[in-house]
Design an enzyme around this catalytic site. Structure first.
Site, PDB file in Angstrom:
ATOM      1  N   ASP A   7     -46.199 -39.972 -67.420  1.00  0.00           N
ATOM      2  CA  ASP A   7     -47.464 -39.684 -66.767  1.00  0.00           C
ATOM      3  C   ASP A   7     -47.586 -38.157 -66.749  1.00  0.00           C
ATOM      4  O   ASP A   7     -46.577 -37.466 -66.900  1.00  0.00           O
ATOM      5  CB  ASP A   7     -47.402 -40.277 -65.349  1.00  0.00           C
ATOM      6  CG  ASP A   7     -48.629 -39.955 -64.531  1.00  0.00           C
ATOM      7  OD1 ASP A   7     -49.740 -39.841 -65.101  1.00  0.00           O
ATOM      8  OD2 ASP A   7     -48.483 -39.819 -63.291  1.00  0.00           O
ATOM      9  N   ARG A   8     -48.786 -37.621 -66.588  1.00  0.00           N
ATOM     10  CA  ARG A   8     -48.928 -36.160 -66.570  1.00  0.00           C
ATOM     11  C   ARG A   8     -48.857 -35.613 -65.139  1.00  0.00           C
ATOM     12  O   ARG A   8     -47.836 -35.031 -64.757  1.00  0.00           O
ATOM     13  CB  ARG A   8     -50.265 -35.758 -67.230  1.00  0.00           C
ATOM     14  CG  ARG A   8     -50.313 -34.301 -67.675  1.00  0.00           C
ATOM     15  CD  ARG A   8     -51.724 -33.836 -68.025  1.00  0.00           C
ATOM     16  NE  ARG A   8     -52.491 -33.514 -66.818  1.00  0.00           N
ATOM     17  CZ  ARG A   8     -53.731 -33.013 -66.830  1.00  0.00           C
ATOM     18  NH1 ARG A   8     -54.359 -32.811 -67.967  1.00  0.00           N
ATOM     19  NH2 ARG A   8     -54.339 -32.729 -65.696  1.00  0.00           N
ATOM     20  N   ASP A   9     -49.898 -35.855 -64.350  1.00  0.00           N
ATOM     21  CA  ASP A   9     -49.953 -35.284 -63.002  1.00  0.00           C
ATOM     22  C   ASP A   9     -48.962 -35.999 -62.090  1.00  0.00           C
ATOM     23  O   ASP A   9     -48.995 -37.220 -61.951  1.00  0.00           O
ATOM     24  CB  ASP A   9     -51.381 -35.411 -62.446  1.00  0.00           C
ATOM     25  CG  ASP A   9     -52.412 -34.714 -63.346  1.00  0.00           C
ATOM     26  OD1 ASP A   9     -52.023 -33.826 -64.127  1.00  0.00           O
ATOM     27  OD2 ASP A   9     -53.602 -35.070 -63.260  1.00  0.00           O
ATOM     28  N   TYR A  21     -59.240 -33.071 -58.955  1.00  0.00           N
ATOM     29  CA  TYR A  21     -58.751 -33.132 -60.333  1.00  0.00           C
ATOM     30  C   TYR A  21     -58.419 -31.738 -60.833  1.00  0.00           C
ATOM     31  O   TYR A  21     -59.074 -30.772 -60.435  1.00  0.00           O
ATOM     32  CB  TYR A  21     -59.824 -33.757 -61.241  1.00  0.00           C
ATOM     33  CG  TYR A  21     -60.240 -35.115 -60.758  1.00  0.00           C
ATOM     34  CD1 TYR A  21     -59.564 -36.254 -61.178  1.00  0.00           C
ATOM     35  CD2 TYR A  21     -61.277 -35.243 -59.834  1.00  0.00           C
ATOM     36  CE1 TYR A  21     -59.913 -37.488 -60.696  1.00  0.00           C
ATOM     37  CE2 TYR A  21     -61.638 -36.489 -59.343  1.00  0.00           C
ATOM     38  CZ  TYR A  21     -60.953 -37.618 -59.777  1.00  0.00           C
ATOM     39  OH  TYR A  21     -61.295 -38.846 -59.281  1.00  0.00           O
ATOM     40  N   THR A  51     -52.438 -40.397 -69.390  1.00  0.00           N
ATOM     41  CA  THR A  51     -52.988 -39.868 -68.147  1.00  0.00           C
ATOM     42  C   THR A  51     -54.407 -40.369 -67.889  1.00  0.00           C
ATOM     43  O   THR A  51     -55.209 -40.453 -68.822  1.00  0.00           O
ATOM     44  CB  THR A  51     -52.908 -38.308 -68.180  1.00  0.00           C
ATOM     45  OG1 THR A  51     -53.469 -37.774 -66.994  1.00  0.00           O
ATOM     46  CG2 THR A  51     -53.632 -37.719 -69.381  1.00  0.00           C
ATOM     47  N   ASN A  52     -54.665 -40.736 -66.649  1.00  0.00           N
ATOM     48  CA  ASN A  52     -56.038 -41.062 -66.234  1.00  0.00           C
ATOM     49  C   ASN A  52     -56.713 -39.757 -65.840  1.00  0.00           C
ATOM     50  O   ASN A  52     -56.189 -39.031 -64.988  1.00  0.00           O
ATOM     51  CB  ASN A  52     -56.029 -41.975 -64.993  1.00  0.00           C
ATOM     52  CG  ASN A  52     -55.685 -43.417 -65.312  1.00  0.00           C
ATOM     53  OD1 ASN A  52     -55.584 -43.800 -66.471  1.00  0.00           O
ATOM     54  ND2 ASN A  52     -55.520 -44.213 -64.269  1.00  0.00           N
ATOM     55  N   CYS A 100     -58.735 -48.933 -71.060  1.00  0.00           N
ATOM     56  CA  CYS A 100     -57.604 -47.999 -71.162  1.00  0.00           C
ATOM     57  C   CYS A 100     -57.093 -47.453 -69.836  1.00  0.00           C
ATOM     58  O   CYS A 100     -55.962 -46.981 -69.768  1.00  0.00           O
ATOM     59  CB  CYS A 100     -57.927 -46.853 -72.120  1.00  0.00           C
ATOM     60  SG  CYS A 100     -59.562 -46.127 -72.011  1.00  0.00           S
ATOM     61  N   ARG A 101     -57.915 -47.480 -68.794  1.00  0.00           N
ATOM     62  CA  ARG A 101     -57.489 -46.835 -67.544  1.00  0.00           C
ATOM     63  C   ARG A 101     -56.286 -47.551 -66.921  1.00  0.00           C
ATOM     64  O   ARG A 101     -56.307 -48.759 -66.714  1.00  0.00           O
ATOM     65  CB  ARG A 101     -58.671 -46.809 -66.559  1.00  0.00           C
ATOM     66  CG  ARG A 101     -58.402 -46.012 -65.301  1.00  0.00           C
ATOM     67  CD  ARG A 101     -59.649 -45.926 -64.407  1.00  0.00           C
ATOM     68  NE  ARG A 101     -59.282 -45.547 -63.060  1.00  0.00           N
ATOM     69  CZ  ARG A 101     -59.035 -44.301 -62.656  1.00  0.00           C
ATOM     70  NH1 ARG A 101     -59.149 -43.292 -63.499  1.00  0.00           N
ATOM     71  NH2 ARG A 101     -58.687 -44.053 -61.406  1.00  0.00           N
ATOM     72  N   LYS A 102     -55.232 -46.776 -66.623  1.00  0.00           N
ATOM     73  CA  LYS A 102     -54.086 -47.364 -65.933  1.00  0.00           C
ATOM     74  C   LYS A 102     -54.554 -47.947 -64.609  1.00  0.00           C
ATOM     75  O   LYS A 102     -55.409 -47.329 -63.973  1.00  0.00           O
ATOM     76  CB  LYS A 102     -53.005 -46.293 -65.663  1.00  0.00           C
ATOM     77  CG  LYS A 102     -52.367 -45.703 -66.915  1.00  0.00           C
ATOM     78  CD  LYS A 102     -51.327 -44.625 -66.558  1.00  0.00           C
ATOM     79  CE  LYS A 102     -51.961 -43.354 -66.020  1.00  0.00           C
ATOM     80  NZ  LYS A 102     -50.988 -42.305 -65.648  1.00  0.00           N
ATOM     81  N   ASP A 127     -45.380 -41.558 -61.117  1.00  0.00           N
ATOM     82  CA  ASP A 127     -45.228 -41.241 -59.689  1.00  0.00           C
ATOM     83  C   ASP A 127     -46.173 -42.053 -58.814  1.00  0.00           C
ATOM     84  O   ASP A 127     -46.370 -41.714 -57.662  1.00  0.00           O
ATOM     85  CB  ASP A 127     -45.487 -39.743 -59.460  1.00  0.00           C
ATOM     86  CG  ASP A 127     -46.957 -39.405 -59.621  1.00  0.00           C
ATOM     87  OD1 ASP A 127     -47.591 -39.936 -60.558  1.00  0.00           O
ATOM     88  OD2 ASP A 127     -47.499 -38.666 -58.780  1.00  0.00           O
TER      89      ASP A 127
HETATM   90 ZN   LIG Z   1     -60.554 -45.663 -70.123  1.00  0.00          ZN
END
Ligand SMILES: [Zn+2]
Length: 181
Positions: A7-9, A21, A51-52, A100-102, A127
């Site tokens: 994950d990124r953030d 954001y 990443t979302n 696609c969104r987690k 996280d």
């Molecule tokens: Zn998406």
């Protein structure tokens, strides 16, 4: 081939407060203790980021601005000897109900299709409960490194960087050495 998915953030850089954001480079605050661990990952295992980034869907930043931030993050990681194969961002709104969104698994499934990755052998490090649910939906292993209590069981819960390092050694993503770490 197995892969490591990050994950990124909250994993590579600090999260913004809830409902905010990262829209500018200056807001990227690296989690260097985690990055130090990722620099030890075996070099023949591909690394991906998913990443979302709903901020784009909300009009708080342009896709181009997100790409610039992502590129700078990749450059920083490269300076630490970490080479990311690809970063996948979902820029849709939660209300768009995209695929696609987690926690939906599509970004991970796409990695598996694009790079012929064996997800059962792969690990997603996140996280949030969303990340762990996403890993579960994609049938890959997970390491939860968040602080809050979550309602799904990850494969591993690493409460600090030391535990994260240990798990990655157990799972053979990092070479075990005789050095103390
Ligand atoms: Zn998406």
């Amino acid at each position: 081939m197995k892969a490591i998915i990050l994950d990124r953030d909250g994993v590579i850089n600090k999260c913004m407060p809830p409902h905010e954001y990262i829209t500018k480079l200056i807001e990227v605050d690296y989690l260097e203790e985690n990055i130090e661990i990722f620099s030890k990952l075996k070099k023949n295992i591909p690394i991906f980021i998913i990443t979302n980034q709903q901020g784009v869907g909300k009009g708080l930043m342009l896709k181009k601005e997100l790409n610039t931030i992502n590129q700078k993050i990749l450059n920083h990681l490269e300076s630490r000897n970490i080479y990311i194969k690809k970063i996948y961002s979902c820029t849709h709104l939660a209300s768009d109900n995209c695929s696609c969104r987690k926690p939906k698994p599509e970004m991970i499934l796409k990695i598996a299709r694009d790079y012929l990755i064996d997800l059962k052998e792969s690990i997603f490090i996140g996280d949030s409960e969303t990340d762990i649910q996403c890993a579960r939906n994609a049938k890959c292993k997970s390491i939860y490194i968040g602080k809050s209590k979550i309602n799904i069981l990850p494969t591993y819960h690493a409460k600090n960087p030391m535990q994260l390092l240990r798990v990655l050694k157990i799972e053979k993503f990092i070479e075990t050495s005789h050095q103390n770490t």
